[in-house]
Write a protein that holds these residues in place. Structure first.
Motif, PDB file in Angstrom:
ATOM      1  N   CYS A  62       0.856  -1.192   0.000  1.00  0.00           N
ATOM      2  CA  CYS A  62       0.000   0.000   0.000  1.00  0.00           C
ATOM      3  C   CYS A  62       0.889   1.238   0.000  1.00  0.00           C
ATOM      4  O   CYS A  62       2.012   1.187   0.504  1.00  0.00           O
ATOM      5  CB  CYS A  62      -0.855   0.057   1.265  1.00  0.00           C
ATOM      6  SG  CYS A  62      -2.048  -1.264   1.377  1.00  0.00           S
ATOM      7  N   THR A 121       0.598   4.017   1.794  1.00  0.00           N
ATOM      8  CA  THR A 121       0.864   4.353   3.210  1.00  0.00           C
ATOM      9  C   THR A 121      -0.071   3.483   4.036  1.00  0.00           C
ATOM     10  O   THR A 121      -0.974   2.846   3.486  1.00  0.00           O
ATOM     11  CB  THR A 121       0.531   5.831   3.528  1.00  0.00           C
ATOM     12  OG1 THR A 121      -0.828   6.065   3.150  1.00  0.00           O
ATOM     13  CG2 THR A 121       1.458   6.805   2.828  1.00  0.00           C
ATOM     14  N   ARG A 122       0.150   3.487   5.338  1.00  0.00           N
ATOM     15  CA  ARG A 122      -0.663   2.609   6.183  1.00  0.00           C
ATOM     16  C   ARG A 122      -1.805   3.380   6.859  1.00  0.00           C
ATOM     17  O   ARG A 122      -1.569   4.408   7.494  1.00  0.00           O
ATOM     18  CB  ARG A 122       0.238   1.990   7.250  1.00  0.00           C
ATOM     19  CG  ARG A 122      -0.475   1.013   8.108  1.00  0.00           C
ATOM     20  CD  ARG A 122       0.437  -0.105   8.600  1.00  0.00           C
ATOM     21  NE  ARG A 122      -0.383  -1.229   8.998  1.00  0.00           N
ATOM     22  CZ  ARG A 122      -0.770  -2.203   8.191  1.00  0.00           C
ATOM     23  NH1 ARG A 122      -0.402  -2.203   6.933  1.00  0.00           N
ATOM     24  NH2 ARG A 122      -1.518  -3.169   8.626  1.00  0.00           N
ATOM     25  N   CYS A 123      -3.030   2.891   6.733  1.00  0.00           N
ATOM     26  CA  CYS A 123      -4.165   3.489   7.441  1.00  0.00           C
ATOM     27  C   CYS A 123      -4.103   2.971   8.882  1.00  0.00           C
ATOM     28  O   CYS A 123      -3.856   1.781   9.091  1.00  0.00           O
ATOM     29  CB  CYS A 123      -5.480   3.082   6.791  1.00  0.00           C
ATOM     30  SG  CYS A 123      -5.486   3.309   4.998  1.00  0.00           S
ATOM     31  N   TYR A 170      -6.119   2.160  11.192  1.00  0.00           N
ATOM     32  CA  TYR A 170      -7.052   1.151  11.703  1.00  0.00           C
ATOM     33  C   TYR A 170      -6.784  -0.231  11.127  1.00  0.00           C
ATOM     34  O   TYR A 170      -7.363  -1.217  11.563  1.00  0.00           O
ATOM     35  CB  TYR A 170      -8.499   1.543  11.328  1.00  0.00           C
ATOM     36  CG  TYR A 170      -8.696   1.712   9.848  1.00  0.00           C
ATOM     37  CD1 TYR A 170      -8.953   0.628   9.028  1.00  0.00           C
ATOM     38  CD2 TYR A 170      -8.575   2.964   9.251  1.00  0.00           C
ATOM     39  CE1 TYR A 170      -9.090   0.771   7.658  1.00  0.00           C
ATOM     40  CE2 TYR A 170      -8.714   3.126   7.889  1.00  0.00           C
ATOM     41  CZ  TYR A 170      -8.972   2.017   7.102  1.00  0.00           C
ATOM     42  OH  TYR A 170      -9.093   2.163   5.746  1.00  0.00           O
ATOM     43  N   CYS A 171      -5.920  -0.319  10.110  1.00  0.00           N
ATOM     44  CA  CYS A 171      -5.857  -1.545   9.313  1.00  0.00           C
ATOM     45  C   CYS A 171      -5.016  -2.631   9.986  1.00  0.00           C
ATOM     46  O   CYS A 171      -3.924  -2.365  10.476  1.00  0.00           O
ATOM     47  CB  CYS A 171      -5.277  -1.232   7.940  1.00  0.00           C
ATOM     48  SG  CYS A 171      -5.218  -2.693   6.886  1.00  0.00           S
ATOM     49  N   GLY A 221      -3.982  -5.511   0.819  1.00  0.00           N
ATOM     50  CA  GLY A 221      -3.235  -4.411   0.210  1.00  0.00           C
ATOM     51  C   GLY A 221      -4.020  -3.622  -0.830  1.00  0.00           C
ATOM     52  O   GLY A 221      -5.227  -3.597  -0.840  1.00  0.00           O
ATOM     53  N   THR A 222      -3.259  -3.043  -1.694  1.00  0.00           N
ATOM     54  CA  THR A 222      -3.815  -2.177  -2.723  1.00  0.00           C
ATOM     55  C   THR A 222      -3.219  -2.577  -4.079  1.00  0.00           C
ATOM     56  O   THR A 222      -2.150  -2.080  -4.454  1.00  0.00           O
ATOM     57  CB  THR A 222      -3.475  -0.699  -2.393  1.00  0.00           C
ATOM     58  OG1 THR A 222      -3.964  -0.389  -1.089  1.00  0.00           O
ATOM     59  CG2 THR A 222      -4.077   0.259  -3.393  1.00  0.00           C
ATOM     60  N   ARG A 243      -7.654   2.184  -2.750  1.00  0.00           N
ATOM     61  CA  ARG A 243      -7.304   3.568  -2.394  1.00  0.00           C
ATOM     62  C   ARG A 243      -7.368   4.481  -3.609  1.00  0.00           C
ATOM     63  O   ARG A 243      -6.709   4.257  -4.625  1.00  0.00           O
ATOM     64  CB  ARG A 243      -5.893   3.579  -1.828  1.00  0.00           C
ATOM     65  CG  ARG A 243      -5.800   3.179  -0.373  1.00  0.00           C
ATOM     66  CD  ARG A 243      -5.760   4.382   0.531  1.00  0.00           C
ATOM     67  NE  ARG A 243      -4.558   5.150   0.327  1.00  0.00           N
ATOM     68  CZ  ARG A 243      -3.497   5.140   1.129  1.00  0.00           C
ATOM     69  NH1 ARG A 243      -3.494   4.377   2.199  1.00  0.00           N
ATOM     70  NH2 ARG A 243      -2.458   5.909   0.882  1.00  0.00           N
ATOM     71  N   ARG A 269      -5.857   7.935   6.621  1.00  0.00           N
ATOM     72  CA  ARG A 269      -6.088   7.467   5.252  1.00  0.00           C
ATOM     73  C   ARG A 269      -5.762   8.638   4.330  1.00  0.00           C
ATOM     74  O   ARG A 269      -6.498   9.621   4.280  1.00  0.00           O
ATOM     75  CB  ARG A 269      -7.541   7.015   5.100  1.00  0.00           C
ATOM     76  CG  ARG A 269      -7.717   6.204   3.836  1.00  0.00           C
ATOM     77  CD  ARG A 269      -8.998   5.407   3.851  1.00  0.00           C
ATOM     78  NE  ARG A 269      -9.285   4.938   2.518  1.00  0.00           N
ATOM     79  CZ  ARG A 269      -9.013   3.712   2.067  1.00  0.00           C
ATOM     80  NH1 ARG A 269      -8.462   2.831   2.862  1.00  0.00           N
ATOM     81  NH2 ARG A 269      -9.294   3.366   0.834  1.00  0.00           N
TER      82      ARG A 269
HETATM   83  S1  SF4 Z   1      -6.996  -0.168   4.624  1.00  0.00           S
HETATM   84 FE1  SF4 Z   1      -6.282  -0.699   2.601  1.00  0.00          FE
HETATM   85  S2  SF4 Z   1      -4.899   0.986   1.981  1.00  0.00           S
HETATM   86 FE2  SF4 Z   1      -5.172   1.131   4.171  1.00  0.00          FE
HETATM   87  S3  SF4 Z   1      -3.400   0.006   4.958  1.00  0.00           S
HETATM   88 FE3  SF4 Z   1      -5.150  -1.429   4.904  1.00  0.00          FE
HETATM   89  S4  SF4 Z   1      -4.980  -2.473   2.985  1.00  0.00           S
HETATM   90 FE4  SF4 Z   1      -3.665  -0.652   2.871  1.00  0.00          FE
END
Ligand code: SF4
Ligand SMILES: C[S@@+](CC[C@H](N)C(=O)[O-])C[C@H]1O[C@@H](n2cnc3c(N)ncnc32)[C@H](O)[C@@H]1O
Length: 498
Positions: free
Chosen positions: A175, A177-179, A181-182, A229-230, A264, A301
């Motif tokens: 990804c 960057t890291r959100c 909450y993830c 991921g993305t 994203r 995010r």
């Molecule tokens: S919510 Fe999606 S974009 Fe954000 S860190 Fe997790 S997998 Fe990556």
């Protein structure tokens, strides 16, 4: 919590039930001896005709005793009867003591629609199924209706699975960057993102091996899901390389569904989605999570609401027929006013799929550390938001077709996939209901080998094969040939190739 069990009782189940009422509760020796700790005593007794359970719950100077009895029936095994009567006694005791009725009653599992599915398969009517869920499992009526609707929709989609059907999952665990909450494993730092070219090269080798096996065994690939991921972190050129490899190995036009989860907004470009469309992708995801810039900033995010709308337009104009949007209920800073506005804006776009997740915190203790009302056991505004999403989707012609629950969600609510008629995500249903094997490739990917019905009415027989969790380890992994051999053995031993 102090837990005293008397009889042949599944301790883990009772602890999980208690945690619905006391999120993050500990059960070790230290927790037992803490002054003021809640206490539960449970006694299970077997009679000639069934089981009795007596639960005594104590907390805050109050005490409630609940006794329940359940006779044996053709629908439940003896073990299940014991589990159900214990569940009934515990949920009733804590519910009465705390004045709280959990939405899903004594259902603690990942798939709350499973009970409805089992009952419907026994030939029980829709109305009676809902009644059993409310009266025997203490599920509140609107959730009983939801579980039954999902079960019916799943049954229609599943039909009679052919043992030669299978799907494929391809993992892109990177990804931008890291959100915050993830909890998914995903690489985000510059150094780790530089692994992408090597990762892609290894992924192609493994994909070719698994596609070759699918052909050798004469299996029929029904869906492909590229997830993260993305996945759209890949450049348009890298995406082309990946999709070109897939197209060279299988007939894309024969697939029922081909998903490229984008996700994203800040990774989505017209060029990337044009490549996806060119290679036959039929479904993509553009996920806002929330349409409030403040909430997005709260959870780290790194895109704006405006960027989401731009990315959604790109997806719509790409010609990919099905677009999904993921939302999360109960994020820090979110409330009913913000969520309902978000939801109305999403409905106005009329995406074919909307998936509403309930915010899940890995360690329930974190929920308790927050002082916001959103994190109370009852979930603050989250229940109202979840209800709103279920009511509005119904009014707008969407159906709930897929549902699962995670541990430690705000208010203990569910995740639901809604779809316009005929636009349900087949992969989600096949994967959740374990109707056929999923060949999974890449870091963190877990293949599930499925024999759907070893005996008439029996539970599916499942064998799992794991790739290493982190891309670094995956790059060094040499288990693909061994996995292919294990898969072939499974198919032959289970007699699925006749
Ligand atoms: S919510 Fe999606 S974009 Fe954000 S860190 Fe997790 S997998 Fe990556
Ligand atoms: C594997 S993530 C990938 C999607 C993509 N990377 C994105 O962020 O848009 C799939 C979905 O899980 C949901 N999700 C992730 N973390 C969550 C959490 N802690 N609680 C609830 N839902 C979560 C989000 O809605 C997310 O879109």
């Amino acid at each position: 919590m102090k837990l005293v069990l008397d009889g042949d009782i599944n301790v883990y189940y009772i602890q999980t039930l208690c945690m619905i009422f006391f999120p993050g509760e500990k059960f070790g020796a230290a927790a037992q001896n803490q002054p003021g700790a809640p206490e539960l005593r449970l006694k299970l007794t077997k009679r000639a005709k069934g089981y009795n359970a007596k639960a005594t719950a104590k907390f805050g100077g109050n005490k409630v005793v609940c006794s329940r009895a359940l006779d044996f029936s053709p629908y439940y095994t003896e073990e299940k009867t014991a589990k159900m009567v214990c569940g009934a006694a515990v949920v009733s005791a804590w519910g009465e003591l705390l004045g709280y009725r959990p939405s899903w009653g004594m259902l603690t599992g990942v798939r709350p629609s499973k009970v409805a599915t089992d009952l419907l398969r026994h030939g029980i009517s829709k109305t009676r199924t809902k009644r059993i869920l409310t009266s025997e499992y203490f599920v509140i009526p609107k959730k009983a209706a939801l579980a039954t609707d999902v079960a019916l929709c799943e049954q229609k989609m599943i039909g009679n699975p052919d043992p030669r059907d299978c799907s494929m999952y391809i993992s892109i665990p990177f990804c931008p960057t890291r959100c915050s909450y993830c909890s998914f494993v995903s690489y985000t730092s510059k150094k780790l993102l530089s692994l992408i070219p090597d990762y892609l090269a290894k992924l192609l080798v493994d994909l070719r091996a698994e596609f070759a096996l699918i052909r050798k065994l004469g299996l029929r690939l029904k869906t492909i899901y590229i997830g993260g991921g993305t996945p759209t972190i890949l450049s348009a050129e890298q995406l082309r390389v990946l999709l070109d490899c897939i197209a060279g190995e299988t007939d894309i036009s024969a697939l029922e569904e081909f998903t490229l989860e984008a996700g994203r907004a800040d990774t989505i470009t017209a060029e990337k989605l044009a490549v996806a469309k060119e290679y036959g992708v039929t479904r993509t995801c553009v996920n806002p999570q929330s349409l409030c810039d403040e909430v997005l900033a709260n959870v780290g995010r790194c895109h704006t609401v405006e960027e989401f709308f731009r990315a959604y337009d790109i997806a719509r104009n790409s010609g990919i027929p099905t677009i999904n949007t993921d939302l999360i209920v109960g994020l820090p800073g979110d409330n009913f006013k913000i969520f309902s506005k978000t939801f109305d804006q999403i409905l106005a776009l009329r995406p074919e799929n909307i998936t509403v997740h309930t915010f899940c915190i890995k360690k329930a203790a974190d929920i308790l550390r927050q002082d916001s009302h959103v994190y109370s056991v009852r979930g603050g505004d989250a229940g109202k938001c979840v209800d709103y999403s279920q009511l509005k989707t119904q009014q707008e012609g969407y159906k709930p077709y897929y549902m699962y629950r995670q541990k430690n969600t705000v208010g203990n609510y569910e995740n639901v996939g809604f779809a316009l008629e005929g636009k349900e995500c087949a992969y989600n249903v096949y994967m959740m209901e374990e109707v056929h094997s999923i060949f999974a490739v890449g870091a963190g990917a877990v293949s599930k080998l499925v024999n759907y019905q070893p005996q008439e009415g029996g539970a599916p027989l499942i064998q799992r094969l794991f790739y290493p969790k982190y891309p670094y380890e995956y790059l060094r992994d040499e288990s693909t040939q061994e996995k292919c051999d294990q898969i072939e053995t499974f198919y032959r031993e289970q007699g699925l190739l006749k």
